[in-house]
Design an enzyme around this catalytic site. Structure first.
Site, PDB file in Angstrom:
ATOM      1  N   HIS A 107       7.763  21.790   8.148  1.00  0.00           N
ATOM      2  CA  HIS A 107       6.843  20.703   8.504  1.00  0.00           C
ATOM      3  C   HIS A 107       6.560  20.650   9.994  1.00  0.00           C
ATOM      4  O   HIS A 107       6.130  19.619  10.512  1.00  0.00           O
ATOM      5  CB  HIS A 107       7.422  19.354   8.028  1.00  0.00           C
ATOM      6  CG  HIS A 107       7.477  19.241   6.536  1.00  0.00           C
ATOM      7  ND1 HIS A 107       8.218  18.278   5.887  1.00  0.00           N
ATOM      8  CD2 HIS A 107       6.911  19.993   5.559  1.00  0.00           C
ATOM      9  CE1 HIS A 107       8.088  18.434   4.575  1.00  0.00           C
ATOM     10  NE2 HIS A 107       7.299  19.466   4.349  1.00  0.00           N
ATOM     11  N   ASN A 146      24.329  14.798  -0.859  1.00  0.00           N
ATOM     12  CA  ASN A 146      23.568  13.595  -0.623  1.00  0.00           C
ATOM     13  C   ASN A 146      24.412  12.416  -1.100  1.00  0.00           C
ATOM     14  O   ASN A 146      25.010  12.511  -2.174  1.00  0.00           O
ATOM     15  CB  ASN A 146      22.256  13.679  -1.440  1.00  0.00           C
ATOM     16  CG  ASN A 146      21.229  12.650  -1.005  1.00  0.00           C
ATOM     17  OD1 ASN A 146      21.587  11.516  -0.676  1.00  0.00           O
ATOM     18  ND2 ASN A 146      19.971  13.041  -0.989  1.00  0.00           N
TER      19      ASN A 146
HETATM   20  C1  BV8 Z   1       0.534  19.701   0.706  1.00  0.00           C
HETATM   21  C2  BV8 Z   1       5.157  14.640   8.617  1.00  0.00           C
HETATM   22  C3  BV8 Z   1      -1.589  19.798  -0.053  1.00  0.00           C
HETATM   23  C4  BV8 Z   1       5.974  15.138   9.704  1.00  0.00           C
HETATM   24  C5  BV8 Z   1       5.750  14.624   6.309  1.00  0.00           C
HETATM   25  C6  BV8 Z   1      -1.025  12.738  -3.574  1.00  0.00           C
HETATM   26  C7  BV8 Z   1      -1.852  12.660  -2.465  1.00  0.00           C
HETATM   27  C8  BV8 Z   1      -1.725  13.540  -1.385  1.00  0.00           C
HETATM   28  C9  BV8 Z   1      -0.751  14.516  -1.415  1.00  0.00           C
HETATM   29  C10 BV8 Z   1       0.073  14.567  -2.528  1.00  0.00           C
HETATM   30  C11 BV8 Z   1      -0.053  13.703  -3.600  1.00  0.00           C
HETATM   31  N1  BV8 Z   1       0.913  14.009  -4.509  1.00  0.00           N
HETATM   32  C12 BV8 Z   1       1.639  15.054  -4.058  1.00  0.00           C
HETATM   33  C13 BV8 Z   1       1.128  15.404  -2.866  1.00  0.00           C
HETATM   34  C14 BV8 Z   1       1.596  16.451  -2.029  1.00  0.00           C
HETATM   35  C15 BV8 Z   1       2.340  15.780  -0.863  1.00  0.00           C
HETATM   36  C16 BV8 Z   1       3.590  15.109  -1.413  1.00  0.00           C
HETATM   37  O1  BV8 Z   1       4.511  15.797  -1.807  1.00  0.00           O
HETATM   38  N2  BV8 Z   1       3.584  13.762  -1.423  1.00  0.00           N
HETATM   39  C17 BV8 Z   1       4.738  13.064  -1.982  1.00  0.00           C
HETATM   40  C18 BV8 Z   1       5.059  11.851  -1.104  1.00  0.00           C
HETATM   41  C19 BV8 Z   1       4.409  12.661  -3.413  1.00  0.00           C
HETATM   42  N3  BV8 Z   1       2.674  16.856   0.009  1.00  0.00           N
HETATM   43  C20 BV8 Z   1       1.841  17.148   1.008  1.00  0.00           C
HETATM   44  O2  BV8 Z   1       0.842  16.517   1.289  1.00  0.00           O
HETATM   45  C21 BV8 Z   1       2.214  18.422   1.763  1.00  0.00           C
HETATM   46  N4  BV8 Z   1       1.054  19.236   1.832  1.00  0.00           N
HETATM   47  O3  BV8 Z   1       1.027  19.586  -0.380  1.00  0.00           O
HETATM   48  O4  BV8 Z   1      -0.641  20.288   0.875  1.00  0.00           O
HETATM   49  C22 BV8 Z   1      -2.554  20.868  -0.197  1.00  0.00           C
HETATM   50  C23 BV8 Z   1      -2.413  21.786  -1.242  1.00  0.00           C
HETATM   51  C24 BV8 Z   1      -3.363  22.745  -1.383  1.00  0.00           C
HETATM   52  C25 BV8 Z   1      -4.414  22.811  -0.476  1.00  0.00           C
HETATM   53  C26 BV8 Z   1      -4.515  21.889   0.589  1.00  0.00           C
HETATM   54  C27 BV8 Z   1      -3.577  20.931   0.746  1.00  0.00           C
HETATM   55  C28 BV8 Z   1       2.657  18.059   3.179  1.00  0.00           C
HETATM   56  C29 BV8 Z   1       4.056  17.525   3.106  1.00  0.00           C
HETATM   57  C30 BV8 Z   1       4.547  17.227   4.513  1.00  0.00           C
HETATM   58  C31 BV8 Z   1       4.241  15.802   4.810  1.00  0.00           C
HETATM   59  N5  BV8 Z   1       4.785  15.489   6.112  1.00  0.00           N
HETATM   60  N6  BV8 Z   1       6.030  14.200   7.520  1.00  0.00           N
HETATM   61  C32 BV8 Z   1       6.712  13.955  10.243  1.00  0.00           C
HETATM   62  O5  BV8 Z   1       6.049  12.997  10.706  1.00  0.00           O
HETATM   63  O6  BV8 Z   1       7.939  14.008  10.168  1.00  0.00           O
HETATM   64  S1  BV8 Z   1       6.658  14.030   4.995  1.00  0.00           S
HETATM   65  C33 BV8 Z   1       8.207  13.482   5.432  1.00  0.00           C
HETATM   66  O7  BV8 Z   1       8.954  13.569   4.204  1.00  0.00           O
HETATM   67  C34 BV8 Z   1       8.980  14.336   6.427  1.00  0.00           C
HETATM   68  O8  BV8 Z   1       8.306  15.507   6.802  1.00  0.00           O
HETATM   69  C35 BV8 Z   1      10.219  14.764   5.663  1.00  0.00           C
HETATM   70  O9  BV8 Z   1      10.598  16.013   6.049  1.00  0.00           O
HETATM   71  C36 BV8 Z   1       9.734  14.745   4.275  1.00  0.00           C
HETATM   72  C37 BV8 Z   1      10.821  14.705   3.227  1.00  0.00           C
HETATM   73  O10 BV8 Z   1      11.610  13.550   3.453  1.00  0.00           O
HETATM   74  P1  BV8 Z   1      13.216  13.791   3.504  1.00  0.00           P
HETATM   75  O11 BV8 Z   1      13.510  14.759   4.588  1.00  0.00           O
HETATM   76  O12 BV8 Z   1      13.711  14.111   2.145  1.00  0.00           O
HETATM   77  O13 BV8 Z   1      13.721  12.372   3.989  1.00  0.00           O
HETATM   78  P2  BV8 Z   1      13.875  11.059   3.091  1.00  0.00           P
HETATM   79  O14 BV8 Z   1      14.007   9.903   4.028  1.00  0.00           O
HETATM   80  O15 BV8 Z   1      12.826  11.044   2.025  1.00  0.00           O
HETATM   81  O16 BV8 Z   1      15.276  11.248   2.339  1.00  0.00           O
HETATM   82  C38 BV8 Z   1      16.474  11.283   3.106  1.00  0.00           C
HETATM   83  C39 BV8 Z   1      17.576  11.645   2.132  1.00  0.00           C
HETATM   84  O17 BV8 Z   1      18.774  11.810   2.866  1.00  0.00           O
HETATM   85  C40 BV8 Z   1      17.831  10.573   1.094  1.00  0.00           C
HETATM   86  O18 BV8 Z   1      17.956  11.177  -0.186  1.00  0.00           O
HETATM   87  C41 BV8 Z   1      19.184   9.973   1.525  1.00  0.00           C
HETATM   88  O19 BV8 Z   1      19.959   9.588   0.398  1.00  0.00           O
HETATM   89  C42 BV8 Z   1      19.830  11.147   2.188  1.00  0.00           C
HETATM   90  N7  BV8 Z   1      20.813  10.819   3.210  1.00  0.00           N
HETATM   91  C43 BV8 Z   1      20.900   9.696   3.985  1.00  0.00           C
HETATM   92  N8  BV8 Z   1      21.966   9.797   4.803  1.00  0.00           N
HETATM   93  C44 BV8 Z   1      22.558  11.010   4.543  1.00  0.00           C
HETATM   94  C45 BV8 Z   1      21.818  11.652   3.536  1.00  0.00           C
HETATM   95  N9  BV8 Z   1      22.152  12.860   3.053  1.00  0.00           N
HETATM   96  C46 BV8 Z   1      23.245  13.452   3.582  1.00  0.00           C
HETATM   97  N10 BV8 Z   1      23.999  12.901   4.565  1.00  0.00           N
HETATM   98  C47 BV8 Z   1      23.689  11.682   5.062  1.00  0.00           C
HETATM   99  N11 BV8 Z   1      24.455  11.127   6.026  1.00  0.00           N
END
Ligand code: BV8
Ligand code: ZN
Length: 258
Positions: free
Chosen positions: A128, A225
């Site tokens: 990303h 996790n």
């Molecule tokens: C793509 C930007 C499309 C950078 C981020 C509907 C509409 C539009 C798009 C979509 C849609 N449905 C699906 C999609 C695709 C979409 C998507 O997946 N959406 C999701 C929300 C449904 N994906 C995209 O748009 C991607 N692009 O698909 O292209 C396309 C295809 C063809 C042609 C053209 C285009 C782009 C995805 C990247 C988005 N950018 N951020 C920034 O600002 O940082 S997303 C954001 O979420 C971050 O990048 C992050 O990396 C990512 C994932 O989050 P996590 O890292 O998992 O973090 P989170 O907080 O969610 O979870 C933390 C976890 O840690 C928890 O489980 C917690 O329990 C755990 N934890 C907590 N403490 C600890 C721990 N674990 C261990 N130890 C601890 N101590």
């Protein structure tokens, strides 16, 4: 369900990590949580304060570049204040361990904070992008940090060469991931003997598809996790715990087997 006595991971996982030829790891914001970097979807996460639609997409940026540039400048400042934690260090150590025995290791991260590299990980793929890099939306020139200075005074930072808007080099929703990075990550996932998914909610695709592709290709897939991710039910093992505690302990167990 009986409370497992002893470490939260299986001896099977330890043995597999001690013998694996190819190891791949996917990390998410959870691996940086213990460094003090807020995650996205935890109760105190970034998406509780801001809506991703308002910030992490190109329309929001073009609508209000100063707000979005300010948000990323704030996140850069947070990241530059913190240090990698023992979870990052353990992953750098795992890479060294696999290399010592002539194996292949790849760390695939969704994080944009650069903490894996600061912890010494060398083979890192940033799916990303990175907060630490910015570029001009018009001439696509990489811009230096001093061109971002205007943000500190609440102005929109513009490119010194062409006056275009400057954006962080991160992948926003709806944007394609860097092609080479995704290809490299997919190749490592399907080639892996063991695939670890650490600190990710498994919500964002295509990154969250990597552990599934690894499992489908025969890898042993485990997640670390404190809570079950969206993809947990598809995995071979779910290790309940914090990365900063579980990973160093897991590495000690793997080293003890050698
Ligand atoms: C793509 C930007 C499309 C950078 C981020 C509907 C509409 C539009 C798009 C979509 C849609 N449905 C699906 C999609 C695709 C979409 C998507 O997946 N959406 C999701 C929300 C449904 N994906 C995209 O748009 C991607 N692009 O698909 O292209 C396309 C295809 C063809 C042609 C053209 C285009 C782009 C995805 C990247 C988005 N950018 N951020 C920034 O600002 O940082 S997303 C954001 O979420 C971050 O990048 C992050 O990396 C990512 C994932 O989050 P996590 O890292 O998992 O973090 P989170 O907080 O969610 O979870 C933390 C976890 O840690 C928890 O489980 C917690 O329990 C755990 N934890 C907590 N403490 C600890 C721990 N674990 C261990 N130890 C601890 N101590
Ligand atoms: Zn420019």
């Amino acid at each position: 369900m009986h409370q497992r006595v002893g470490p939260p991971y299986s001896q099977d996982l330890v043995r597999r990590l001690a013998e694996a030829e190819v190891v791949a790891v996917l990390t998410g914001a959870g691996v940086s949580a213990e460094s003090g970097v807020p995650t996205f979807r935890d109760p105190d996460g970034l998406w509780q304060k801001f809506r991703p639609e308002e910030l992490a997409n190109v329309d929001a940026f073009l609508r209000n570049p100063t707000l979005v540039q300010g948000w990323y400048a704030h996140r850069r400042a947070v990241v530059e204040e913190v240090a990698p934690n023992p979870g990052h260090a353990a992953l750098a150590e795992l890479e060294a361990l696999v290399h010592e025995r002539g194996g292949t290791f790849l760390l695939i991260t969704q994080n944009v904070d650069g903490l894996h590299q600061r912890a010494g990980s060398e083979h890192v793929v940033e799916l990303h992008g990175s907060l630490m890099r910015s570029y001009c939306v018009d001439c696509e020139r990489s811009v230096s940090r001093d061109e971002l200075a205007a943000i500190e005074s609440g102005e929109a930072a513009a490119c010194a060469a062409c006056g275009g808007l400057i954006r962080p080099d991160v992948v926003w929703f709806g944007e394609m991931l860097p092609e080479a990075a995704l290809r490299q990550a997919e190749a490592a996932a399907v080639a892996s003997d063991v695939f670890l998914s650490v600190g990710t909610s498994g919500v964002v695709f295509p990154a969250a598809g990597l552990p599934l592709a690894a499992g489908a290709a025969g890898a042993y897939v485990a997640e670390v996790n404190p809570v079950a991710s969206e993809i947990a039910r598809h995995l071979d093992e779910t290790v309940r715990g914090r990365a900063g505690e579980v990973l160093p302990d897991l590495l000690r167990a793997v080293r003890a087997l050698r």
